[in-house]
Design a protein around this motif. Structure first.
Motif, short mmCIF file in Angstrom:
data_model
loop_
_atom_site.label_atom_id
_atom_site.label_comp_id
_atom_site.label_asym_id
_atom_site.label_seq_id
_atom_site.Cartn_x
_atom_site.Cartn_y
_atom_site.Cartn_z
N ASN A 50 -5.59 -2.77 3.69
CA ASN A 50 -4.51 -3.16 4.60
C ASN A 50 -3.11 -2.94 4.07
N VAL A 51 -2.96 -2.07 3.09
CA VAL A 51 -1.63 -1.65 2.62
C VAL A 51 -1.59 -0.13 2.53
N GLN A 52 -0.41 0.42 2.61
CA GLN A 52 -0.22 1.86 2.46
C GLN A 52 0.15 2.16 1.01
N LEU A 53 -0.68 2.96 0.35
CA LEU A 53 -0.44 3.30 -1.05
C LEU A 53 0.13 4.71 -1.17
N PRO A 54 1.13 4.90 -2.03
CA PRO A 54 1.54 6.27 -2.33
C PRO A 54 0.48 6.92 -3.22
N ILE A 55 0.13 8.14 -2.89
CA ILE A 55 -0.85 8.90 -3.66
C ILE A 55 -0.10 10.01 -4.39
N ILE A 56 -0.26 10.04 -5.72
CA ILE A 56 0.51 10.99 -6.50
C ILE A 56 -0.40 12.00 -7.20
N SER A 57 0.21 13.12 -7.49
CA SER A 57 -0.39 14.12 -8.37
C SER A 57 0.29 13.96 -9.72
N PHE A 58 -0.47 13.58 -10.74
CA PHE A 58 0.11 13.42 -12.07
C PHE A 58 0.64 14.76 -12.57
N GLU A 59 -0.07 15.84 -12.25
CA GLU A 59 0.39 17.17 -12.63
C GLU A 59 1.75 17.46 -11.98
N ALA A 65 -11.05 10.31 -1.13
CA ALA A 65 -9.79 10.57 -0.43
C ALA A 65 -10.06 10.79 1.05
N ARG A 66 -9.12 10.35 1.83
CA ARG A 66 -9.16 10.56 3.28
C ARG A 66 -7.86 11.26 3.67
N GLN A 67 -7.68 11.43 4.94
CA GLN A 67 -6.46 12.05 5.44
C GLN A 67 -5.24 11.21 5.05
N THR A 127 7.91 16.25 -5.14
CA THR A 127 7.22 17.18 -6.03
C THR A 127 5.94 16.57 -6.59
N PHE A 128 5.70 15.28 -6.34
CA PHE A 128 4.49 14.66 -6.87
C PHE A 128 3.83 13.65 -5.93
N ILE A 129 4.51 13.16 -4.92
CA ILE A 129 3.88 12.24 -3.97
C ILE A 129 3.24 13.07 -2.87
N LEU A 130 1.92 12.94 -2.73
CA LEU A 130 1.19 13.73 -1.75
C LEU A 130 1.23 13.10 -0.37
N GLY A 131 1.40 11.80 -0.31
CA GLY A 131 1.42 11.09 0.96
C GLY A 131 1.00 9.65 0.77
N MET A 132 0.72 9.00 1.88
CA MET A 132 0.33 7.59 1.86
C MET A 132 -1.12 7.48 2.35
N LEU A 133 -1.84 6.53 1.77
CA LEU A 133 -3.24 6.32 2.11
C LEU A 133 -3.47 4.83 2.36
N PRO A 134 -4.11 4.48 3.48
CA PRO A 134 -4.40 3.06 3.70
C PRO A 134 -5.51 2.58 2.75
N TRP A 135 -5.27 1.42 2.15
CA TRP A 135 -6.25 0.81 1.24
C TRP A 135 -6.06 -0.70 1.31
#
Length: 158
Positions: free
Chosen positions: A63-72, A43-45, A53-61
């Motif tokens: 050349n696309v921005q991915l939503p990063i989620i907490s399953f919990e 994980a990066r910034q 309540t479950f999407i922590l933010g976006m992460l570049p991967w």
């Protein structure tokens, strides 16, 4: 009588096991077919203007921005206070690949590769949860089989 190529394919035995990844969570784990998890990344910034309540933010991967989620957070309605963002499992989005080809799930440790047969997996009773297909026991450990076609809201829906 001449045999077709289909006859030869019909005689091939089906694999006796399916390669899967156990994605460890704070409580239990998620079980995915290996083919639906193309990569585990550090994980990066995260960048985000989302409030969820479950999407922590976006992460570049790639050349696309991915939503990063907490399953919990998805299941419990709030992100755990002690969630450590160290590793992210990249998951293929199968329901709407045009709009969400991939997303990330925070994992608590290095995922484990398992080769499972039908005899290895025992269905168990469990609480119905969002994103959960079934609760199972594998080698005495309780796990969740996730839907690999999880639908996440877009920026406009959050």
């Amino acid at each position: 009588m001449r045999k077709s190529m289909n006859d030869a394919a019909d005689r091939k035995e089906l694999p006796q096991s399916l390669p899967c990844l156990l994605l460890p969570l704070q409580k239990g784990g998620l079980l995915f077919p290996n083919a639906s998890v193309p990569e585990i990344i550090l994980a990066r910034q995260l960048s985000s203007t989302l409030s969820s309540t479950f999407i922590l933010g976006m992460l570049p991967w790639r050349n696309v921005q991915l939503p990063i989620i907490s399953f919990e957070g998805l299941c419990d309605g709030q992100i755990p206070n002690n969630l450590a963002l160290r590793r992210v499992a990249i998951i293929k989005g199968l329901q709407n690949p045009e709009t969400l080809p991939f997303y990330g799930i925070v994992v608590s440790a290095i995922p484990q590769v398992l080769h499972l047969s039908a005899d290895d997996v025992k269905g168990i009773e469990g609480e119905e949860r969002v994103g959960c297909r079934q609760h199972v026991s594998i080698a005495g450990r309780a796990m969740t089989v996730s839907y690999t076609h999880l639908t996440l809201p877009t920026n406009r829906e959050v």
